[in-house]
Design a protein around this motif. Structure first.
Motif, PDB file in Angstrom:
ATOM      1  N   GLY A 131       0.793  -1.225   0.000  1.00 50.93           N
ATOM      2  CA  GLY A 131       0.000   0.000   0.000  1.00 50.93           C
ATOM      3  C   GLY A 131       0.825   1.275   0.000  1.00 50.93           C
ATOM      4  N   SER A 132       2.134   1.153   0.039  1.00 44.03           N
ATOM      5  CA  SER A 132       2.970   2.352   0.045  1.00 44.03           C
ATOM      6  C   SER A 132       3.131   2.916  -1.362  1.00 44.03           C
ATOM      7  N   TRP A 133       3.201   4.230  -1.451  1.00 38.22           N
ATOM      8  CA  TRP A 133       3.394   4.946  -2.704  1.00 38.22           C
ATOM      9  C   TRP A 133       4.582   5.887  -2.530  1.00 38.22           C
ATOM     10  N   THR A 134       5.539   5.825  -3.422  1.00 39.28           N
ATOM     11  CA  THR A 134       6.679   6.719  -3.367  1.00 39.28           C
ATOM     12  C   THR A 134       6.620   7.663  -4.571  1.00 39.28           C
ATOM     13  N   PRO A 135       6.364   8.962  -4.321  1.00 39.26           N
ATOM     14  CA  PRO A 135       6.332   9.881  -5.473  1.00 39.26           C
ATOM     15  C   PRO A 135       7.714  10.068  -6.063  1.00 39.26           C
ATOM     16  N   LEU A 136       7.775  10.244  -7.375  1.00 43.03           N
ATOM     17  CA  LEU A 136       9.024  10.528  -8.067  1.00 43.03           C
ATOM     18  C   LEU A 136       9.027  11.983  -8.480  1.00 43.03           C
ATOM     19  N   ASP A 137      10.132  12.640  -8.304  1.00 48.38           N
ATOM     20  CA  ASP A 137      10.279  14.053  -8.662  1.00 48.38           C
ATOM     21  C   ASP A 137      10.579  14.159 -10.150  1.00 48.38           C
ATOM     22  N   LEU A 138       9.624  14.673 -10.907  1.00 50.24           N
ATOM     23  CA  LEU A 138       9.813  14.804 -12.366  1.00 50.24           C
ATOM     24  C   LEU A 138      10.028  16.246 -12.749  1.00 50.24           C
TER      25      LEU A 138
END
Length: 138
Positions: A131-138
Motif C-alpha cells: 500500500g505504500s506509494w513513493t512519489p518521483l520528482d519529475l
C-alpha cells in the motif's frame, strides 16, 4: 536528467510492455506501449498519427500509464500529452527501430506517420503491494 525522469525511463524500458490509457468521451481506452526514451529532460513515447491513440490524445491530451515489474512493485505515470514532436535524431531513430522490430512498417525514422510525444504536468509514483506509494520528482 532529473532522477525521477531517469527512474521512470529505466523502469519502463526494463519491462516488455506497459499500458497507456486515454479517454474518449466517457469510454476509457487502454493499449500496450513499449517505447520510452529520455531526451532534454523529457520522457518520449512513440506512436503513429494514423492510430486511434493519437486521435484520442489530440482530443483529450490527459493520459495515464502503468506497468508492473515482479519484485519491484508497479509504476503509475500521468500527465498531458505534448504532441509537438521535437524529438531529436537519436530518439527518432531508436523509436523507428523499436516499432519496426514489433512488426510495424514505416519508410524510415522521418516517415510522417511516425510521431513522438512527450508530456507536461507529469506525476509519477512507485507503488508496492503493502500500500505504500513513493512519489518521483519529475
Amino acid at each position: 536528467m532529473q532522477d525521477g525522469t531517469k527512474a521512470v525511463v529505466d523502469y519502463l524500458t526494463s519491462v516488455p510492455a506497459w499500458y497507456l490509457a486515454t479517454c474518449e468521451d466517457d469510454q476509457p481506452h487502454v493499449r500496450p506501449f513499449s517505447f520510452a526514451a529520455e531526451e532534454g529532460g523529457r520522457i518520449w513515447f512513440a506512436t503513429a498519427t494514423t492510430k486511434d491513440v493519437y486521435r484520442e490524445l489530440e482530443a483529450n491530451p490527459r493520459f495515464e500509464l502503468t506497468a508492473w515489474k515482479p519484485g519491484h512493485g508497479w509504476i503509475i505515470l500521468r500527465g498531458r500529452a505534448d504532441l509537438d514532436d521535437r524529438a531529436g535524431e537519436a530518439v527518432r531513430e531508436a523509436a523507428w527501430r523499436h516499432l519496426e522490430s514489433l512488426g510495424e512498417s514505416y519508410e524510415g525514422p522521418h516517415d510522417p506517420r511516425l510521431t513522438l510525444f512527450s508530456m507536461t504536468g507529469a506525476e509519477a509514483w512507485l507503488c508496492d503491494i503493502d500500500g505504500s506509494w513513493t512519489p518521483l520528482d519529475l
